[in-house]
Design an enzyme around this catalytic site. Structure first.
Site, PDB file in Angstrom:
ATOM      1  N   HIS A   1      16.168  45.197  39.722  1.00  0.00           N
ATOM      2  CA  HIS A   1      16.014  44.326  40.897  1.00  0.00           C
ATOM      3  C   HIS A   1      17.328  44.239  41.679  1.00  0.00           C
ATOM      4  O   HIS A   1      17.365  44.485  42.897  1.00  0.00           O
ATOM      5  CB  HIS A   1      15.569  42.930  40.444  1.00  0.00           C
ATOM      6  CG  HIS A   1      15.438  41.937  41.558  1.00  0.00           C
ATOM      7  ND1 HIS A   1      14.240  41.592  42.121  1.00  0.00           N
ATOM      8  CD2 HIS A   1      16.381  41.197  42.226  1.00  0.00           C
ATOM      9  CE1 HIS A   1      14.425  40.706  43.085  1.00  0.00           C
ATOM     10  NE2 HIS A   1      15.721  40.435  43.163  1.00  0.00           N
ATOM     11  N   GLU A   2      18.400  43.904  40.975  1.00  0.00           N
ATOM     12  CA  GLU A   2      19.682  43.762  41.665  1.00  0.00           C
ATOM     13  C   GLU A   2      20.184  45.104  42.191  1.00  0.00           C
ATOM     14  O   GLU A   2      20.830  45.175  43.244  1.00  0.00           O
ATOM     15  CB  GLU A   2      20.720  43.114  40.752  1.00  0.00           C
ATOM     16  CG  GLU A   2      20.373  41.694  40.311  1.00  0.00           C
ATOM     17  CD  GLU A   2      20.053  40.755  41.468  1.00  0.00           C
ATOM     18  OE1 GLU A   2      20.556  40.985  42.590  1.00  0.00           O
ATOM     19  OE2 GLU A   2      19.290  39.788  41.251  1.00  0.00           O
TER      20      GLU A   2
ATOM     21  N   HIS B   1      18.666  45.691  45.528  1.00  0.00           N
ATOM     22  CA  HIS B   1      19.486  45.048  46.561  1.00  0.00           C
ATOM     23  C   HIS B   1      20.728  45.896  46.846  1.00  0.00           C
ATOM     24  O   HIS B   1      21.138  46.071  47.997  1.00  0.00           O
ATOM     25  CB  HIS B   1      19.951  43.665  46.089  1.00  0.00           C
ATOM     26  CG  HIS B   1      18.953  42.578  46.201  1.00  0.00           C
ATOM     27  ND1 HIS B   1      18.250  42.311  47.349  1.00  0.00           N
ATOM     28  CD2 HIS B   1      18.555  41.634  45.286  1.00  0.00           C
ATOM     29  CE1 HIS B   1      17.449  41.262  47.149  1.00  0.00           C
ATOM     30  NE2 HIS B   1      17.623  40.839  45.909  1.00  0.00           N
TER      31      HIS B   1
ATOM     32  N   HIS C   1      20.067  48.698  49.070  1.00  0.00           N
ATOM     33  CA  HIS C   1      19.902  48.219  50.444  1.00  0.00           C
ATOM     34  C   HIS C   1      21.267  48.162  51.140  1.00  0.00           C
ATOM     35  O   HIS C   1      21.381  48.460  52.334  1.00  0.00           O
ATOM     36  CB  HIS C   1      19.248  46.836  50.408  1.00  0.00           C
ATOM     37  CG  HIS C   1      18.536  46.452  51.659  1.00  0.00           C
ATOM     38  ND1 HIS C   1      17.958  45.219  51.830  1.00  0.00           N
ATOM     39  CD2 HIS C   1      18.305  47.109  52.825  1.00  0.00           C
ATOM     40  CE1 HIS C   1      17.396  45.142  53.020  1.00  0.00           C
ATOM     41  NE2 HIS C   1      17.594  46.272  53.651  1.00  0.00           N
TER      42      HIS C   1
END
Length: 691
Positions: free
Chosen positions: A475-476, A479, A482
């Site tokens: 999940h991190e 990010h 991104h």
């Protein structure tokens, strides 16, 4: 500022950094350097903004919007380093400085964001934007700049601006206090585990508990801390009901202990000030103000999504509750299921129904291997590669750094991984940056950070992750991608500078790859033998993924609903935070055996600052998109399909805030997201199994 100033030439924050890739020289940076550096950065930025404001020439995009994008570079540089340390490696001196910096930051930005002359220049450009011949990215930047100033109160009369400035300063102080209180309660509490207290706990958990004790100067002992990565596996595995209750109550009481770290009064004041600020700006509630500038647009839209998910999730949770109570009775237990029992008996039920438990797969989820898996997926999807660097300065010896290169082998970014829990770090997991990608005047490569709170292996043993931990890592890293893949011109549109109910799409979407057989078969290897994850265990793990989703969904949605109610009801109704919490949970029919994922006094997402205030729903809004988006790869028949991956890169990961998020999603998927994809992913469209 009150701190004695160090000479500028001796302050590493005010000098050029002659380090690889001009990265912060952490070993040279001392707490006493920050206040003088902020002082200089505030002065520089104010002078830059004054020059833009009083430019005698006719406002145009370059002398107003682009000039603003160029301003404040020193402030960004100093603040990025400072807030990384505040969150990931603080000390009493840093936290004390943080109190002053948060106040000064508000006092610095208030006159800028409410500058009537500057706003007049922006508004003039915004009014004639269609005739300016702007690129799509420039038009988006102008619109976002206008919106930001308008929503900050730049168009208010002077009396209202004065009050807004006072509110902003006070909210900055209160948000900082909230997070410091929470960290204080987390640092102050631990529970030592004697030999008799370890029944049911795995060897890997005990090893991590010993490492946590060593981190606190208690070598030879084993402790449970209030880090979620310590609490949740303890509640799941411990055979001692009394100790489970003790740990659970300490975890859920953070910020609510009637001590110097109590957050109840802080919350009440925050809510009153947010309500007043929204009223000054003409909105009926803070949620209405906050959500206008989001994909959801209105509190009603948010409530509609949450209630749609709540009903099937609650039904599933109640069915599971009855099954867990039956299991307790079957074992001869003469007690009613309590919140500190749920994870323990849910794990037993999962072992029975799915023949699977977390402890069986954990030896295969080695942290280093999961990092490799995250990197490999990014390489296969986007062509980027990762090479560890030992020559980059870091803020703690545990931090690792990798150089990221593009398909052509050119430098793309640096990625910092800070994975282990320690007392100097706030709880949770997050992505941030020390520098954002841009190419306004030159190509600037980002410095992206992932921070987690995993348990460290004891005595040099590898760190082993639970399935939830492994999902958090992906999940991190989503990010992080991104930020690393960002390909925009202007700093304000870089990377994760998007709506909060879109920012979770790249992160939650990336979680899908972690649980795919194609990935686990390669990277899930036993930490002692190196043997790959057995096919039978893999199948049982995949089959068990939807187990206990009623609990997980109820835990999340109830928190999101309470957040929404805090910011839609009058602040006067929230004067007693505990009573408000009880009332709202009764209203929605919250099962007594499940607690909020974040009780109000520890809900840092919404009270440590306002980024997620009225916005905790964002994770679920994004999940509608991520569940639907991964379907594009499934429909292509290849989770690394090149054409789909290219659209994902171009439309989602690299575009930052340079386009409207709804438009970006449709460009990738070819249509709007299909809402039931979320319920299917969580297994909530099926009829609950009643014991």
């Amino acid at each position: 500022m009150s701190e004695t100033s160090a000479p500028a030439e001796a302050n590493p924050l005010l000098k050029a950094w002659h380090t690889p890739f001009e990265t912060p020289p952490f070993a040279e940076i001392l707490p006493e350097h920050f206040l003088p550096a902020f002082e200089q950065a505030f002065a520089d930025h104010s002078a830059e903004v004054a020059a833009i404001t009083h430019d005698p020439t006719q406002p145009d995009f370059d002398n107003t919007i682009t000039a603003m994008e160029r301003s404040g570079r020193l402030l960004s540089k100093v603040a990025a380093v400072f807030y990384d340390l505040v969150s990931a490696h603080s000390n009493p001196q840093i936290l004390e400085i943080d109190k002053e910096v948060s106040l000064r930051m508000a006092r610095h930005w208030n006159p800028i964001m409410m500058n009537a002359v500057l706003f007049g220049r922006i508004a003039m450009l915004h009014e004639k934007r269609a005739k300016l011949g702007l690129t799509g990215e420039q038009l988006r930047l102008l619109e976002r700049t206008y919106t930001r100033f308008h929503r900050a109160g730049a168009g208010l009369d002077e009396a209202a601006k004065v009050r807004m400035a006072e509110i902003n300063e006070r909210l900055a102080h209160l948000g900082t206090s909230f997070s410091h209180h929470l960290l204080g309660d987390e640092q102050d509490w631990f529970m030592e585990l004697g030999e008799a207290d370890r029944a049911g706990l795995s060897d890997t958990f005990v090893a991590a508990a010993k490492a946590a004790a060593e981190e606190r100067g208690m070598a030879g002992k084993a402790i449970v801390t209030l880090s979620r990565s310590s609490v949740e596996p303890f509640l799941q595995s411990s055979e001692s009901r009394d100790l489970r209750e003790k740990v659970y109550k300490a975890f859920t009481a953070r910020g609510d202990n009637g001590n110097s770290n109590d957050n109840n009064e802080t919350i009440v004041e925050i809510l009153k000030l947010r309500e007043e600020r929204a009223g000054i700006l003409g909105y009926p509630t803070y949620a209405a103000y906050r959500l206008e500038d989001s994909m959801a647009k209105t509190p009603e839209a948010v409530r509609g999504l949450l209630e749609r998910v709540w009903k099937p999730a609650r039904a599933r949770a109640l069915a599971d509750r009855d099954a867990l109570q039956a299991l307790i009775a079957e074992e001869g237990g003469n007690f009613s299921l309590a919140p500190w029992d749920w994870r323990h008996y849910a794990e037993k039920l999962r072992q029975r129904r799915a023949n699977f438990d977390d402890s069986a797969i954990k030896p295969y989820l080695v942290l280093d291997h999961m990092i490799e898996a995250a990197f490999d997926c990014a390489t296969r999807l986007f062509g980027i590669t990762f090479e560890e660097r030992k020559d980059i300065p870091v803020w703690h010896p545990d931090v690792r750094v990798w150089e990221v290169k593009d398909r052509a082998g050119q430098h793309k970014a640096l990625f910092y991984g800070d994975y282990f829990a320690r007392p100097s770090k706030r709880s949770g997991a997050w992505m941030t940056s020390l520098r954002d990608q841009e190419r306004l005047d030159a190509e600037v490569a980002p410095l992206v950070i992932n921070v987690c709170n995993f348990a460290k292996g004891a005595d040099g043993a590898p760190s082993l992750l639970s399935p939830d931990d492994a999902r958090t890592l992906f999940h991190e890293f989503g990010h992080g991608l991104h930020g690393m893949l960002s390909d925009v011109t202007y700093p304000s549109l870089s990377g994760t500078s998007v709506f909060t109910d879109f920012v979770e799409l790249p992160s939650q979407l990336y979680e899908h790859w972690q649980e795919r057989p194609e990935v686990l078969q390669r990277f899930a290897r036993h930490y002692q033998t190196g043997e790959p994850l057995p096919d039978d265990l893999l199948k049982r793990f995949l089959a068990a993924r939807k187990f206990n989703q009623g609990f997980a969904t109820v835990e999340f949605v109830s928190s999101a609903l309470v957040d929404l109610e805090f910011h839609t009801q009058p602040a006067a109704a929230c004067g007693d935070v505990r009573a408000f919490e009880r009332r709202e949970l009764e209203k929605i029919g919250m099962p007594a055996e499940i607690s909020l994922r974040h009780r109000p006094t520890q809900f840092g997402h919404i009270f440590s600052g306002d980024h997620y205030a009225s916005g905790y729903y964002s994770y679920m809004w994004s999940e509608v998109m991520d569940a639907d988006a991964f379907g594009a790869f499934e429909e292509a028949g290849d989770i690394f399909d090149p054409a789909t991956a290219k659209r994902l890169h171009d439309d989602i990961y690299s575009s930052g805030g340079s386009r409207d998020p709804e438009e970006a999603y449709i460009a990738f998927r070819g249509r709007e997201p299909e809402p039931d994809a979320l319920l299917r992913r969580r297994g909530l469209l099926e009829t609950p199994e009643v014991a």
